[in-house]
Design an enzyme around this catalytic site. Sequence first.
Site, PDB file in Angstrom:
ATOM      1  CB  VAL A 270      -0.927  -0.002   1.232  1.00 23.32           C
ATOM      2  CG1 VAL A 270      -1.651   1.327   1.352  1.00 23.32           C
ATOM      3  CG2 VAL A 270      -1.914  -1.143   1.129  1.00 23.32           C
ATOM      4  CB  ALA A 271       3.661   2.259   2.170  1.00 21.50           C
TER       5      ALA A 271
ATOM      6  CB  ILE B 137       1.468   0.831  -5.110  1.00 22.67           C
ATOM      7  CG1 ILE B 137       2.096  -0.558  -5.196  1.00 22.67           C
ATOM      8  CG2 ILE B 137       0.734   1.167  -6.401  1.00 22.67           C
ATOM      9  CD1 ILE B 137       1.119  -1.696  -5.247  1.00 22.67           C
TER      10      ILE B 137
ATOM     11  CD  GLU C 244      -1.915   4.849  -3.118  1.00 25.19           C
ATOM     12  OE1 GLU C 244      -0.835   4.338  -3.439  1.00 25.19           O
ATOM     13  OE2 GLU C 244      -2.235   5.105  -1.951  1.00 25.19           O
TER      14      GLU C 244
ATOM     15  CG  ASP D 277       0.031  33.592 -38.565  1.00 26.67           C
ATOM     16  OD1 ASP D 277       0.433  32.881 -39.476  1.00 26.67           O
ATOM     17  OD2 ASP D 277      -1.116  33.536 -38.073  1.00 26.67           O
TER      18      ASP D 277
ATOM     19  CG  ASN E  15       1.420   5.551   1.837  1.00 23.32           C
ATOM     20  OD1 ASN E  15       2.073   6.100   0.969  1.00 23.32           O
ATOM     21  ND2 ASN E  15       0.238   5.041   1.645  1.00 23.32           N
TER      22      ASN E  15
ATOM     23  CG  ASP F 270       3.438   9.102  -0.252  1.00 21.56           C
ATOM     24  OD1 ASP F 270       4.589   9.363   0.130  1.00 21.56           O
ATOM     25  OD2 ASP F 270       3.121   8.076  -0.882  1.00 21.56           O
TER      26      ASP F 270
HETATM   27  P1  ATP Z   1       0.275  36.515 -41.803  1.00 18.40           P
HETATM   28  O1  ATP Z   1       0.226  35.191 -42.495  1.00 18.40           O
HETATM   29  O2  ATP Z   1       1.570  36.787 -41.169  1.00 18.40           O
HETATM   30  O3  ATP Z   1      -0.887  36.823 -40.937  1.00 18.40           O
HETATM   31  P2  ATP Z   1      -0.816  38.103 -43.885  1.00 18.40           P
HETATM   32  O4  ATP Z   1      -1.893  38.757 -43.114  1.00 18.40           O
HETATM   33  O5  ATP Z   1      -0.078  38.962 -44.841  1.00 18.40           O
HETATM   34  O6  ATP Z   1       0.310  37.547 -42.988  1.00 18.40           O
HETATM   35  P3  ATP Z   1      -2.753  36.690 -45.395  1.00 18.40           P
HETATM   36  O7  ATP Z   1      -3.879  37.136 -44.551  1.00 18.40           O
HETATM   37  O8  ATP Z   1      -2.723  35.327 -45.962  1.00 18.40           O
HETATM   38  O9  ATP Z   1      -1.409  36.847 -44.626  1.00 18.40           O
HETATM   39  O10 ATP Z   1      -2.651  37.738 -46.562  1.00 18.40           O
HETATM   40  C1  ATP Z   1      -1.800  37.516 -47.664  1.00 18.40           C
HETATM   41  C2  ATP Z   1      -1.727  38.767 -48.492  1.00 18.40           C
HETATM   42  O11 ATP Z   1      -3.009  39.053 -49.024  1.00 18.40           O
HETATM   43  C3  ATP Z   1      -1.337  40.004 -47.707  1.00 18.40           C
HETATM   44  O12 ATP Z   1       0.059  40.169 -47.670  1.00 18.40           O
HETATM   45  C4  ATP Z   1      -1.988  41.110 -48.502  1.00 18.40           C
HETATM   46  O13 ATP Z   1      -1.154  41.493 -49.587  1.00 18.40           O
HETATM   47  C5  ATP Z   1      -3.225  40.455 -49.061  1.00 18.40           C
HETATM   48  N1  ATP Z   1      -4.402  40.784 -48.238  1.00 18.40           N
HETATM   49  C6  ATP Z   1      -4.536  40.663 -46.919  1.00 18.40           C
HETATM   50  N2  ATP Z   1      -5.746  41.057 -46.505  1.00 18.40           N
HETATM   51  C7  ATP Z   1      -6.411  41.441 -47.613  1.00 18.40           C
HETATM   52  C8  ATP Z   1      -7.739  41.922 -47.864  1.00 18.40           C
HETATM   53  N3  ATP Z   1      -8.617  42.108 -46.896  1.00 18.40           N
HETATM   54  N4  ATP Z   1      -8.071  42.210 -49.141  1.00 18.40           N
HETATM   55  C9  ATP Z   1      -7.190  42.008 -50.124  1.00 18.40           C
HETATM   56  N5  ATP Z   1      -5.958  41.552 -49.967  1.00 18.40           N
HETATM   57  C10 ATP Z   1      -5.552  41.268 -48.735  1.00 18.40           C
END
Ligand code: ATP
Length: 857
Positions: free
Chosen positions: A281-282, A284, A286, A328, A694, A698
């Site tokens: 008991v002590a 293991i 658990e 991103d 235990n 523990d």
């Molecule tokens: P991340 O991937 O770092 O967020 P991001 O915002 O640039 O970057 P996306 O949202 O895929 O990535 O956009 C890609 C590209 O599309 C942008 O770099 C821009 O040129 C264009 N874009 C972004 N938003 C719009 C929009 N609302 N209308 C038209 N073109 C856009």
Amino acid sequence: MSSKPFYYNLAPEKILEQVQSSPQGISEAQAQHRLLHYGKNQLKGKAHKPAWLMFLGQFGDFMIIILMVAAIVSGLMGEITDTIIILIIVLLNSVIGFVQEYRAEKAIDALKQLSITTAKVIRDGKIQNIDSQDLVRGDIVQLEAGNAVAADLRLVEAHSLRIDESALTGESLPVDKNAQTLTANDLPLGDRLNMAYKGTLVTNGRALGVVVATGMQTELGHIARLLDQDEAETPLKKRMSVFSKNLTYIILAICAIIFMAGWLRGEDLLRTFMISISLAVAAIPEALPALMTIALAQGANRMARKNALVRKLPAVETLGSVSYICTDKTGTLTQNKMTVVESLSFDNQDNNLATSPLLLAMSLSHDVAVNAPKNLNGDSTEVAIVENAIHTLGFEQYQHLHTQYERIAELPFDSDRKRMSTIHRTEHGYIVLCKGAAEAIASTLSDTTQAQNLLQAADQWAKQGLRVLAFSYKKIKDLPEQTSIQSIENEFVLAGIVGIIDPPREEVKQAIAECKRAGIKTVMITGDHPATAAAIASQIGIFEENDLLLTGQQLAQLSASEFDKKVTQISVYARVSPEQKLQIVKTLQGKGHFVAMTGDGVNDAPSLKAANIGVAMGINGTDVSKEAAHVILLDDNFATIVKAVREGRRIYDNIRKFVKYVMTCNSAEIWTIFLAPLIGLPMPLLPIHILWINLVTDGLPGLALASEHAETNVMHRAPRPANEGLFAQGLGYHILWVGLFMAGVTLGTQAWSIQVAGSHWQTMVFTVLSLSQLGCALAVRSEHTFLYKQGIFGNIPLLASVLLTVVLQLTIIYIPFLNDVFKTSALTLNELLICFAAAAVIFHAVEFTKFIKPQKQ
Ligand code: ATP
């Protein structure tokens, strides 16, 4: 035919009538009334086990059953005091087990409460964001790409709407939806094209729908299939369960040997039997799985306070293994506070238009909700553009353009195409406005020289770290039969470009440096222009000498093995598509890396799922990405990921600490009892002593160790390999050898005190073992730092539990009534001091292991 109402074969007006709503939605008062009457828009999850059942459940535990058998056997043999004591111990153990399980469940519940989604509704004629649990029948809901549908809706308006209904129908391909009234009756769910159902995901387009059912009344509620609620066992817990099982066999074998040896030596059979059982008991551990859940759930709550919301508990423990963070750029590394700082109009004034084509496109081609000149809501790139247009034109003219050029159709933005188009009515026909990334616009221009000029200009601004958006337009007499990308997005004329700054977040540079110290490589993956990406990445320390930048196009041309060779040199990916993110994750994982990947869009879901830690954005992320992620950043901030990793490492360290503590103590008990007969000493402890040690040593200190502060070097060492076992880095040896040493000191005390202390010897052995475990608890607080340096007050709960245990130990030694119960005798002051001294030796020995232990790299 079923009597259930079919909303899909009623016209929208009829539906509005039926649910007592209007195109302006219901009023706030009506909403409150309906909410009270029909309840929240929630699916009823699995009901919690009531507390009393949870408590009773503790008695089903294997160890508790053994103890109860032991109590019965003692009773049958006439040892009634033992029976009572064992039963008290059973009760206390069950209470502790119950409290641990209850706390773990509460901590997990608290986490669930945090993850709420919102819905955009029209109430009292105004658009507002509400908690989706507060949706009621009659609410008018706006849907857009990336939303999770929060209730069952009859669509009243739909533009290029596509919905992924796999959660409901199993159909894996998204379905095109529209608002047309259907005539057939009894259509299966998948064919009800003018309905959007709770639990499904909008992958494309926009729509407006009226809520016809909420909560358990929805189709999802009817089939009572809850959305992905898997509370997967964490990998560590899984390994721990396997380990515990194996350990149980080993300990049972040892106990059998001890029993056999005692029997062969002709010792009292009942006593030998009880010793073996008590030891089992002590020894293991658990309590470990429950302690582990508490550590993870509390850690997740701490992370939530730091803006990292953990959706899947295993992520808490695995965060510490992250060796790559793929992030991103926009909004995560940068502030997402965009301002247009450059603009260049390519086309001369067109006299038939109210203003330049560039300003026209900037004003009209977007989805920003403009409530007042300074009150803009929407995507930050678009907000920056519209702000600039309003500033140049004046608010009145801006508004006037919207009435003059009514929008009649659109092709929404998506990050594969990287552009969007809107079609507007003019006096002489139509004008199509398009905006997007420079190359995305260049490829649709009719004039190749214009395309060249555009790309050159864009490149120059991008090199300065600007985000560049291009605009184009064309006038058409008639609309094509179908407004599709193929029929609309061609033969454009360039209108102009704008350059937008989006400064890096202040804390990001430091967070990236911290990652580097912690052996974590940060990689930027962006949809933006390569030059913009490189400029920003250099500013914040991601893109350094000898690093490579790869564009999506270049990546597409590499073979899998070529990419595999290069992947660790690349620190910036630009203009990549969401599918390529998946390729990057998989390739890095193939090289043994543990990858955290951020994403916000609909198409990011597969890579978020595939990553070891998928990280979604709480503010700008789509519901789809949040559903797929393990962690949601409530502030969209890269630095928060690093804080979460730090917390993850701390939690893992703490789990190791309490495992180290509990197991070392158990090992000491086993060694002591196992070795005593071999070196010719009598059985050192009575069953009751083993159970006491235990019970008191523990649980509490183990719990306190779970909240130990992070070690000073927590972000100065390389990530723990994800497949590294819990007992790596010398933990297994520590358990064996330190346990053996503790047993040695205890047995030494026994041998000596039998000669000198007479009848007190057993109480001394018992006290030495008890106190030395407490010394061990204090010493394992840090793997590297000495307690003297660390300070004794760093973990008050631990200190309190150690002091409490000392007081309890003294109580059972010095209170005469308890002497009878625990078969102890009052020690003289000298004897007591010797016990403390022996425990101090053990404490210092454990401290000494930090000195000889190689530092972790
Ligand atoms: P991340 O991937 O770092 O967020 P991001 O915002 O640039 O970057 P996306 O949202 O895929 O990535 O956009 C890609 C590209 O599309 C942008 O770099 C821009 O040129 C264009 N874009 C972004 N938003 C719009 C929009 N609302 N209308 C038209 N073109 C856009």
